[in-house]
Enzyme design. Structure first.
Site, PDB file in Angstrom:
ATOM      1  N   PRO A 161      11.303  77.627 -18.056  1.00 38.34           N
ATOM      2  CA  PRO A 161      11.339  78.850 -18.864  1.00 38.34           C
ATOM      3  C   PRO A 161      12.113  78.618 -20.156  1.00 38.34           C
ATOM      4  O   PRO A 161      13.170  77.990 -20.150  1.00 38.34           O
ATOM      5  CB  PRO A 161      12.074  79.840 -17.953  1.00 38.34           C
ATOM      6  CG  PRO A 161      12.977  78.975 -17.117  1.00 38.34           C
ATOM      7  CD  PRO A 161      12.225  77.688 -16.906  1.00 38.34           C
ATOM      8  N   HIS A 200      21.342  73.895 -18.859  1.00 37.38           N
ATOM      9  CA  HIS A 200      20.655  74.769 -19.818  1.00 37.38           C
ATOM     10  C   HIS A 200      20.257  73.998 -21.081  1.00 37.38           C
ATOM     11  O   HIS A 200      20.352  74.516 -22.197  1.00 37.38           O
ATOM     12  CB  HIS A 200      21.532  75.968 -20.183  1.00 37.38           C
ATOM     13  CG  HIS A 200      20.750  77.228 -20.416  1.00 37.38           C
ATOM     14  ND1 HIS A 200      20.377  78.057 -19.398  1.00 37.38           N
ATOM     15  CD2 HIS A 200      20.250  77.789 -21.549  1.00 37.38           C
ATOM     16  CE1 HIS A 200      19.709  79.097 -19.895  1.00 37.38           C
ATOM     17  NE2 HIS A 200      19.606  78.950 -21.190  1.00 37.38           N
ATOM     18  N   ARG A 230      26.740  78.569 -30.081  1.00 32.72           N
ATOM     19  CA  ARG A 230      25.599  77.825 -30.610  1.00 32.72           C
ATOM     20  C   ARG A 230      25.626  77.847 -32.141  1.00 32.72           C
ATOM     21  O   ARG A 230      25.104  78.778 -32.776  1.00 32.72           O
ATOM     22  CB  ARG A 230      24.299  78.419 -30.091  1.00 32.72           C
ATOM     23  CG  ARG A 230      24.195  78.421 -28.569  1.00 32.72           C
ATOM     24  CD  ARG A 230      22.927  79.083 -28.080  1.00 32.72           C
ATOM     25  NE  ARG A 230      22.891  79.149 -26.620  1.00 32.72           N
ATOM     26  CZ  ARG A 230      21.934  79.768 -25.916  1.00 32.72           C
ATOM     27  NH1 ARG A 230      20.940  80.371 -26.564  1.00 32.72           N
ATOM     28  NH2 ARG A 230      21.972  79.784 -24.601  1.00 32.72           N
ATOM     29  N   GLY A 278      17.104  67.501 -20.844  1.00 32.73           N
ATOM     30  CA  GLY A 278      17.023  66.131 -21.318  1.00 32.73           C
ATOM     31  C   GLY A 278      15.934  65.304 -20.671  1.00 32.73           C
ATOM     32  O   GLY A 278      15.867  64.095 -20.882  1.00 32.73           O
TER      33      GLY A 278
END
Length: 426
Positions: free
Chosen positions: A100, A323, A192, A356
């Site tokens: 997702p 995440h 972020r 990753g």
């Protein structure tokens, strides 16, 4: 996938090359990422490609994979290979799922429906994003049009409103979801900088909240808030007007009606207020089994003690995930976490991994270290940005093809038989 899937995909590409036709989606991740960056807006690139803080966790994910080397074996009959696995009673053609990704419309309009179609064409599961730009019902309909029986799972962000949680779970069951994936590592947004430096939060513009605006309980919450709200005089600026237009375009219904209504703006604020619950704990999860009959998978597990507790709590699976490096800067890599978690779980529940995992050899290493399957995130989003549903499909098809070839070239015939003996730590 049948034996020879990797060779067949190679041959299709080389045959097209005879006619001077090159793949629309690059077959290596580095070039795929470069082209996707050119195709995306600055806001889209910041949100989808960006990580937390200085990007150390994203770098750790890749470095950890590079510390494991595949050790090929020779003179083994690898003419017949099997990529299929069993997952929650369903036979999958490959140990790969579409992960997702929220606010997918940043990469392409109606992104979630396009990704659903891509997954269905490959016959592999798609975990519907809770932060989608298309309702789960519409994504399910897009997958049904292809009709391959590809499983659909639903990602759940645990709201502060319990009735909304129940509503989302009921809708997931109604669209024949085959598992619910509870995301536990985003009870608040990580730091972020790529988004912060642009002042860009997609959800504040009404992007990625379609699961909510299509939900009856959420609509009722918004209506109650509007009735209780006092008159406010919001600050007026060109930026605020542009944001209002974005909110209006992303809201259900006609643009002209929405621009006159306070409901779309109230929906955005309501979402931001209630979408996640920072107080979420194991006591909350204890009651989840009574709220849904679907298999329950916990996403965001990085510590073996949490994996043990998931087993003890009767969960059906976990996703070893940081995440995509987007939440905690300097966190442990998922491969290093998997290395300690898989022995603790010892096959008692399903173990998936993401973050990753960009190539077929990455998937091979994850399976050898104890994962049952791998979830693919950024690659399919990059393919989506380049070529829509076909691009998302091709990006993941290339990963599966490389996995098939890596399996055979390393002297193995079945992904279920992979273990640490296939690897050496550098």
């Amino acid at each position: 996938m049948t034996a020879g899937y990797g060779r067949a995909r190679q041959n299709d590409i080389y045959t097209a090359g005879v006619h001077r036709r090159k793949p629309r989606v690059p077959t290596d991740f580095a070039e795929l990422e470069r082209r996707a960056k050119r195709a995306m807006s600055a806001r889209a690139w910041a949100y989808i490609a960006g990580g937390a803080g200085e990007g150390r966790t994203m770098a750790a994910n890749r470095a950890a994979l590079d510390r494991w080397a595949i050790v090929p074996r020779i003179l083994r009959d690898v003419s017949q290979r099997n990529l299929g696995i069993d997952l929650f009673g369903k036979r999958l053609p490959a140990p790969v799922l579409f992960a997702p990704v929220g606010a997918g419309s940043l990469a392409a309009p109606a992104a979630d429906a396009l990704i659903g179609r891509a997954a269905a064409e490959l016959g592999v599961p798609y975990i519907f994003s809770n932060q989608a730009s298309v309702s789960m019902e519409d994504v399910a309909a897009a997958m049904d049009e292809v009709d391959t029986g590809a499983p659909r799972w639903f990602q759940l962000y645990w709201s502060t409103d319990d009735d909304l949680v129940d509503s989302l779970l009921e809708r997931a069951a109604a669209i024949r979801a085959e598992a619910v994936v509870v995301t536990l590592d985003t009870t608040m947004l990580g730091w972020r900088p790529q988004d912060l430096n642009l002042g860009s939060l997609p959800f504040a513009r009404g992007e990625g909240i379609a699961q909510y605006t299509s939900d009856r309980r959420f609509v009722d919450i918004v209506a109650d808030r509007l009735r209780a709200a006092a008159e406010e005089r919001p600050e007026i600026s060109l930026g605020a007007i542009a944001t209002l237009i974005s909110i209006t375009r992303n809201a259900p219904g006609r643009f002209v009606q929405n621009i006159r209504s306070p409901q779309p703006r109230a929906a955005v604020q309501t979402f931001l207020d209630i979408y996640s619950r920072p107080s979420l704990n194991w006591d909350d999860l204890a009651g989840l089994r009574a709220r849904t009959a679907l298999p329950i998978v916990l996403k965001g597990v990085l510590h073996p003690d949490d994996a043990r507790r998931a087993v003890d709590a009767g969960m059906d699976g976990i996703v070893v995930s940081n995440h995509g490096g987007r939440q905690v800067d300097g966190a442990i890599s998922t491969i290093d976490a998997l290395d300690t978690i898989a022995p603790v779980v010892d096959g008692r529940i399903k173990v998936l991994i993401d973050s990753g995992i960009y190539t077929g050899s990455d998937v091979f290493k994850a399976l050898a270290l104890g994962a049952d399957a791998a979830c693919i995130g950024r690659p399919h989003m990059y393919g989506l940005a380049l070529a829509g549903a076909d691009g998302a499909r091709d990006a993941v098809a290339d990963i599966i093809a490389e996995l098939d070839l890596t399996l055979g070239l390393s002297g193995h015939t079945d992904v279920a038989d992979l273990d640490r003996e296939a690897l050496r730590r550098l």
